[in-house]
Motif scaffolding. Structure first.
Motif, short mmCIF file in Angstrom:
data_model
loop_
_atom_site.label_atom_id
_atom_site.label_comp_id
_atom_site.label_asym_id
_atom_site.label_seq_id
_atom_site.Cartn_x
_atom_site.Cartn_y
_atom_site.Cartn_z
N PHE A 208 0.75 -1.13 0.06
CA PHE A 208 0.08 -0.15 -0.15
C PHE A 208 1.23 0.81 -0.36
O PHE A 208 1.70 1.41 0.97
N THR A 209 0.95 1.78 -0.96
CA THR A 209 1.62 2.88 -1.26
C THR A 209 1.33 4.11 -0.91
O THR A 209 1.90 5.36 -0.81
N ASP A 210 -0.09 4.48 -0.38
CA ASP A 210 -1.08 5.85 -0.60
C ASP A 210 -0.50 6.18 0.82
O ASP A 210 -1.11 5.46 1.88
N ASN A 211 -0.10 7.52 1.29
CA ASN A 211 0.53 7.89 2.53
C ASN A 211 -0.61 8.54 3.30
O ASN A 211 -0.41 8.56 4.66
N LYS A 212 -2.22 8.16 2.70
CA LYS A 212 -3.23 8.43 3.66
C LYS A 212 -4.34 7.30 4.35
O LYS A 212 -4.78 7.41 5.10
N ASN A 213 -3.34 6.01 3.90
CA ASN A 213 -3.37 4.45 4.80
C ASN A 213 -2.92 4.98 5.81
O ASN A 213 -2.13 5.30 6.20
N LYS A 214 -4.02 4.36 6.70
CA LYS A 214 -3.51 4.10 8.56
C LYS A 214 -3.69 2.30 9.08
O LYS A 214 -4.61 1.10 8.31
N VAL A 260 8.10 -2.42 8.49
CA VAL A 260 6.57 -1.64 6.94
C VAL A 260 7.83 0.06 6.63
O VAL A 260 8.14 0.33 7.21
N THR A 261 7.75 -0.74 5.17
CA THR A 261 8.14 1.01 4.57
C THR A 261 7.55 1.41 3.88
O THR A 261 7.58 2.64 3.29
N ALA A 262 6.00 0.93 4.11
CA ALA A 262 4.86 1.66 3.48
C ALA A 262 5.12 2.71 4.28
O ALA A 262 5.51 2.93 5.27
N PRO A 263 4.89 4.40 3.27
CA PRO A 263 4.10 5.57 3.76
C PRO A 263 2.86 5.48 4.82
O PRO A 263 1.66 6.24 4.07
N ILE A 264 2.85 5.26 5.62
CA ILE A 264 1.21 4.72 6.23
C ILE A 264 1.54 5.20 8.27
O ILE A 264 2.44 4.97 9.08
N TYR A 305 4.42 1.21 25.50
CA TYR A 305 3.93 2.98 24.82
C TYR A 305 4.54 3.32 24.13
O TYR A 305 4.75 2.38 22.76
N LEU A 306 3.90 4.57 23.68
CA LEU A 306 3.96 5.35 22.70
C LEU A 306 5.64 5.61 22.71
O LEU A 306 6.50 6.14 23.27
N ILE A 310 5.36 4.82 15.84
CA ILE A 310 3.33 4.66 16.48
C ILE A 310 3.17 5.97 16.33
O ILE A 310 3.38 6.66 17.48
N ASP A 311 1.69 6.11 16.15
CA ASP A 311 0.94 7.25 16.53
C ASP A 311 -0.02 7.31 17.31
O ASP A 311 -0.24 8.03 18.23
N SER A 312 -0.38 6.42 17.83
CA SER A 312 -0.84 6.13 19.12
C SER A 312 -1.26 5.06 19.42
O SER A 312 -1.28 3.66 19.43
N VAL A 313 -1.26 4.88 20.88
CA VAL A 313 -1.45 3.08 21.69
C VAL A 313 -2.87 3.24 22.23
O VAL A 313 -2.73 4.09 23.14
N VAL A 314 -4.09 2.16 22.11
CA VAL A 314 -5.21 2.26 22.50
C VAL A 314 -5.28 0.90 23.45
O VAL A 314 -4.94 0.15 23.00
#
Length: 322
Positions: A208-214, A260-264, A305-306, A310-314
């Motif tokens: 997945f190459t779209d940087n809008k992916n999560k 993970v090399t994809a811009p995600i 932990y963050l 990592i953008d968030s930990v829930v």
């Protein structure tokens, strides 16, 4: 276009797989129900042999455009689970009643405050048969629940593929690794299989190459089913990938993220319970066929932990039975 005979064969294979009682499929039976000979099957439809032998996932044969067919299979599998659980409960009740009656029957004397119990081979054989039957039904229930989870994932992927903010679900296929472990108890071989399966899924993530992916990494710790976690997730406005990661340490997570090399953007979701006792009870309920080493590691899983990448930990409260 699939010809009528091939479609009949596929329908028979799918039906037997989702409604079977754990018995292996046989080429002769499949061919007979489809109205052809065994020789014709091997000559013209040999590519379906892997699905009959269990070498290929039957999920690949599920219709990709017919949601009603997938729903019917889910309902059929869930009905089978309920029937097996009811039958298992009845067998356990009969088992306990028979055990009490047998022990009461063979308490023949009370002398000098000693109770003499007489055990015979017939008693042992009867109890062993009942125990084996209970174990067999338990394994069938676990297998059917796994099939239902896979079907739910497939249905989720298909139903969301045409919407904005689609969701792709990646779940490691570890059934063969667990079956091998059950035979040889080689945990290192199980770990090798698990690492290879995670690496295979990371290859898909990196496509997945779209940087809008999560990317949502779901570290279940054997406390929450993937299908139930998916039901808890709100619809996403952007495309997202859900990866179940059967890992238990911060080091394993860092190693996974480094690949993970994809811009995600990456979020980590982890289930938990208020008390250790609740968590252990839930884990014991879910981990019937897992290697004992996996269970022990999940009980001692690191707190996440963050950190970089990592953008968030829930952490969320899981539900009993979910």
């Amino acid at each position: 276009m699939i010809n009528d005979t091939r479609q009949r064969l596929i329908n028979v294979i799918i039906h037997h797989h989702f409604s079977s009682t754990g018995k292996k499929l046989k080429v002769g039976k499949i061919a007979d129900e489809a109205g052809i000979t065994r020789q014709a099957f091997h000559r013209y439809y040999g590519d379906l042999l892997g699905y009959i032998k269990g070498e290929k996932p039957v999920g690949e044969l599920l219709p990709s455009s017919n949601q009603e067919s997938v729903s019917d299979l889910l309902i059929e599998s869930q009905s089978r689970v309920v029937a097996l659980e009811n039958e298992l409960s009845a067998i356990k009740d009969r088992h306990n009643t028979e055990l009490k009656k047998t022990l009461d029957k063979h308490i023949t004397s009370l002398m000098n405050n000693d109770i003499t119990l007489f055990e015979t081979d017939d008693i042992r054989i009867t109890l062993e048969k009942q125990t084996t039957l209970i174990q067999n039904y338990s394994e069938q229930i676990v297998s059917l629940k796994a099939q239902i989870t896979k079907s739910k994932i497939m249905s989720t992927n298909e139903s969301m593929s045409s919407t904005i903010g689609s969701r792709v679900v990646l779940d490691p296929k570890l059934e063969s690794a667990m079956a091998s472990y059950k035979q040889d108890r080689d945990y290192n071989a199980y770990l090798d299989s698990k690492d290879k399966e995670i690496a295979r899924l990371l290859t898909k993530v990196n496509s997945f190459t779209d940087n809008k992916n999560k990317l949502i990494i779901f570290i279940d710790k054997h406390l929450c089913d993937l299908s139930n976690f998916l039901e808890m997730l709100p619809p996403s406005k952007s495309s997202e990938i859900v990866l179940r990661a059967p890992i238990f340490t911060a080091i394993e997570l860092r190693n996974l993220i480094s690949k993970v090399t994809a811009p995600i953007r990456i979020s980590v979701f982890i289930p938990d319970f208020i008390s250790v006792a609740e968590a252990n009870a839930q884990r014991a309920f879910r981990s019937t066929n897992l290697p004992i080493e996996e269970i022990k590691l999940s009980e001692k899983a690191d707190h996440i932990y963050l950190t970089k990448g990592i953008d968030s930990v829930v952490y969320f409260c899981a539900k009993n039975g979910k």
